[in-house]
Design a protein around this motif. Sequence first.
Motif, mmCIF file in Angstrom:
data_model
loop_
_atom_site.group_PDB
_atom_site.id
_atom_site.type_symbol
_atom_site.label_atom_id
_atom_site.label_comp_id
_atom_site.label_asym_id
_atom_site.label_seq_id
_atom_site.Cartn_x
_atom_site.Cartn_y
_atom_site.Cartn_z
ATOM 1 N N ARG A 246 28.521 37.034 -9.749
ATOM 2 C CA ARG A 246 27.554 37.201 -10.829
ATOM 3 C C ARG A 246 28.095 38.230 -11.821
ATOM 4 O O ARG A 246 28.646 39.260 -11.398
ATOM 5 C CB ARG A 246 26.201 37.671 -10.303
ATOM 6 C CG ARG A 246 25.509 36.685 -9.371
ATOM 7 C CD ARG A 246 25.241 35.366 -10.066
ATOM 8 N NE ARG A 246 24.281 34.529 -9.363
ATOM 9 C CZ ARG A 246 24.562 33.715 -8.362
ATOM 10 N NH1 ARG A 246 25.797 33.649 -7.893
ATOM 11 N NH2 ARG A 246 23.628 32.961 -7.809
ATOM 12 N N VAL A 247 27.954 37.922 -13.086
ATOM 13 C CA VAL A 247 28.461 38.828 -14.109
ATOM 14 C C VAL A 247 27.379 39.068 -15.157
ATOM 15 O O VAL A 247 26.652 38.145 -15.536
ATOM 16 C CB VAL A 247 29.740 38.269 -14.789
ATOM 17 C CG1 VAL A 247 30.869 38.157 -13.781
ATOM 18 C CG2 VAL A 247 29.490 36.914 -15.429
ATOM 19 N N GLU A 248 27.262 40.305 -15.564
ATOM 20 C CA GLU A 248 26.324 40.614 -16.640
ATOM 21 C C GLU A 248 27.109 40.664 -17.943
ATOM 22 O O GLU A 248 28.013 41.490 -18.090
ATOM 23 C CB GLU A 248 25.611 41.942 -16.411
ATOM 24 C CG GLU A 248 24.480 42.159 -17.415
ATOM 25 C CD GLU A 248 23.793 43.498 -17.270
ATOM 26 O OE1 GLU A 248 22.588 43.561 -17.519
ATOM 27 O OE2 GLU A 248 24.469 44.491 -16.925
ATOM 28 N N VAL A 249 26.771 39.775 -18.844
ATOM 29 C CA VAL A 249 27.520 39.704 -20.093
ATOM 30 C C VAL A 249 26.660 40.118 -21.277
ATOM 31 O O VAL A 249 25.443 39.899 -21.295
ATOM 32 C CB VAL A 249 28.061 38.271 -20.360
ATOM 33 C CG1 VAL A 249 29.115 37.891 -19.338
ATOM 34 C CG2 VAL A 249 26.945 37.245 -20.393
ATOM 35 N N LEU B 198 24.677 36.125 -15.239
ATOM 36 C CA LEU B 198 24.967 34.703 -15.110
ATOM 37 C C LEU B 198 25.951 34.479 -13.969
ATOM 38 O O LEU B 198 26.798 35.333 -13.700
ATOM 39 C CB LEU B 198 25.601 34.166 -16.414
ATOM 40 C CG LEU B 198 24.769 34.274 -17.692
ATOM 41 C CD1 LEU B 198 25.607 33.867 -18.885
ATOM 42 C CD2 LEU B 198 23.525 33.414 -17.587
ATOM 43 N N PRO B 199 25.858 33.325 -13.293
ATOM 44 C CA PRO B 199 26.885 32.996 -12.301
ATOM 45 C C PRO B 199 28.178 32.617 -13.019
ATOM 46 O O PRO B 199 28.136 31.935 -14.057
ATOM 47 C CB PRO B 199 26.290 31.799 -11.551
ATOM 48 C CG PRO B 199 25.319 31.200 -12.508
ATOM 49 C CD PRO B 199 24.819 32.299 -13.393
ATOM 50 N N TYR B 200 29.292 33.081 -12.473
ATOM 51 C CA TYR B 200 30.577 32.787 -13.116
ATOM 52 C C TYR B 200 31.024 31.390 -12.690
ATOM 53 O O TYR B 200 31.858 31.218 -11.804
ATOM 54 C CB TYR B 200 31.602 33.853 -12.720
ATOM 55 C CG TYR B 200 32.942 33.703 -13.402
ATOM 56 C CD1 TYR B 200 33.032 33.456 -14.768
ATOM 57 C CD2 TYR B 200 34.123 33.830 -12.682
ATOM 58 C CE1 TYR B 200 34.255 33.321 -15.389
ATOM 59 C CE2 TYR B 200 35.361 33.700 -13.303
ATOM 60 C CZ TYR B 200 35.414 33.439 -14.652
ATOM 61 O OH TYR B 200 36.624 33.298 -15.279
ATOM 62 N N ASN B 201 30.433 30.392 -13.325
ATOM 63 C CA ASN B 201 30.798 29.005 -13.026
ATOM 64 C C ASN B 201 30.988 28.227 -14.333
ATOM 65 O O ASN B 201 30.779 28.754 -15.439
ATOM 66 C CB ASN B 201 29.743 28.343 -12.132
ATOM 67 C CG ASN B 201 28.362 28.306 -12.782
ATOM 68 O OD1 ASN B 201 28.243 28.256 -14.005
ATOM 69 N ND2 ASN B 201 27.319 28.352 -11.965
ATOM 70 N N ASP B 202 31.372 26.958 -14.161
ATOM 71 C CA ASP B 202 31.704 26.182 -15.364
ATOM 72 C C ASP B 202 30.472 25.632 -16.075
ATOM 73 O O ASP B 202 30.594 24.884 -17.037
ATOM 74 C CB ASP B 202 32.705 25.064 -15.036
ATOM 75 C CG ASP B 202 32.138 24.026 -14.082
ATOM 76 O OD1 ASP B 202 30.955 24.152 -13.680
ATOM 77 O OD2 ASP B 202 32.865 23.080 -13.729
#
Lengths: 100, 158
Positions: B50-53, B98-102
């Motif tokens: 999970r990344v906070e952008v 957000l989840p770091y996915n495509d």
Amino acid sequence: MSTRVKRSQERLVFYYKARDTATTVKRSSVQRAAKALGMDETGFLHLAAAALVRGFRGGAGSAGKPEDSGRLTDAQLLAIRSMEPQDVEPTRAFLALLGK
Amino acid sequence: MTDEPKAWRDKLDPLDVVYCHFPEEGRLTPAPKPRPALVLNVNDARSPQRVEVAFGTSRKTTDKFAGEFELTPRDGRVFERAGLVEESKFHLGRRAWLPYNDRWFKPRPSVPAETTPRLGKLDLSLDEKVRQRFVAAARAAGLLDAGRPPSDDEAIPE
């Protein structure tokens, strides 16, 4: 009517590769494609590079490529936050990189 | 039927610059509107990561907002290292996990060799002035004040 593009004095020696890959081309492939478009080799290379630069920028003038729609609106931000759980605790934070 | 999003294999770090897709107005699905985004915090314990952008834009905007951090070609090596090709603004108050996915993150379009949405890194050690600008924007966005709850940015009055 023809438009002449002013020639720059900047030059680059371009070495072809021995084979076509996802990121390289061999000369015969370029020559074949240029001939199909009725262009010379140099014109074709400019065409290819210009198309790639526009796509890379993804901004205005990128010939059909999407561009972002500017500053994110409140509605967009709310939509994004509602689509994914926001109760996440960081295990690594940018603050550590600021020395805080 | 939609395909299950696939997690990206690489892991992001704080201050990575990525290419992200965000919903268009009024739609609740990620749209093909790629934007630069700045990773602030990450959670490595979850899968996908999970990344906070903080959301950015490369569109010219005349409005100036508190909590906004701008990177331009004038920033030299910092700009180049970030992997940006256009002047971009990151709104540090406008952020989400957000989840770091495509589903959310995609490589830069039209560059087939790129296999990660990661564009580069905001290396604040390269330029003290840029670092100070970033810290000022982070402070304005409430990111440096533990006592202040995260808030959206506010327009600076004329």
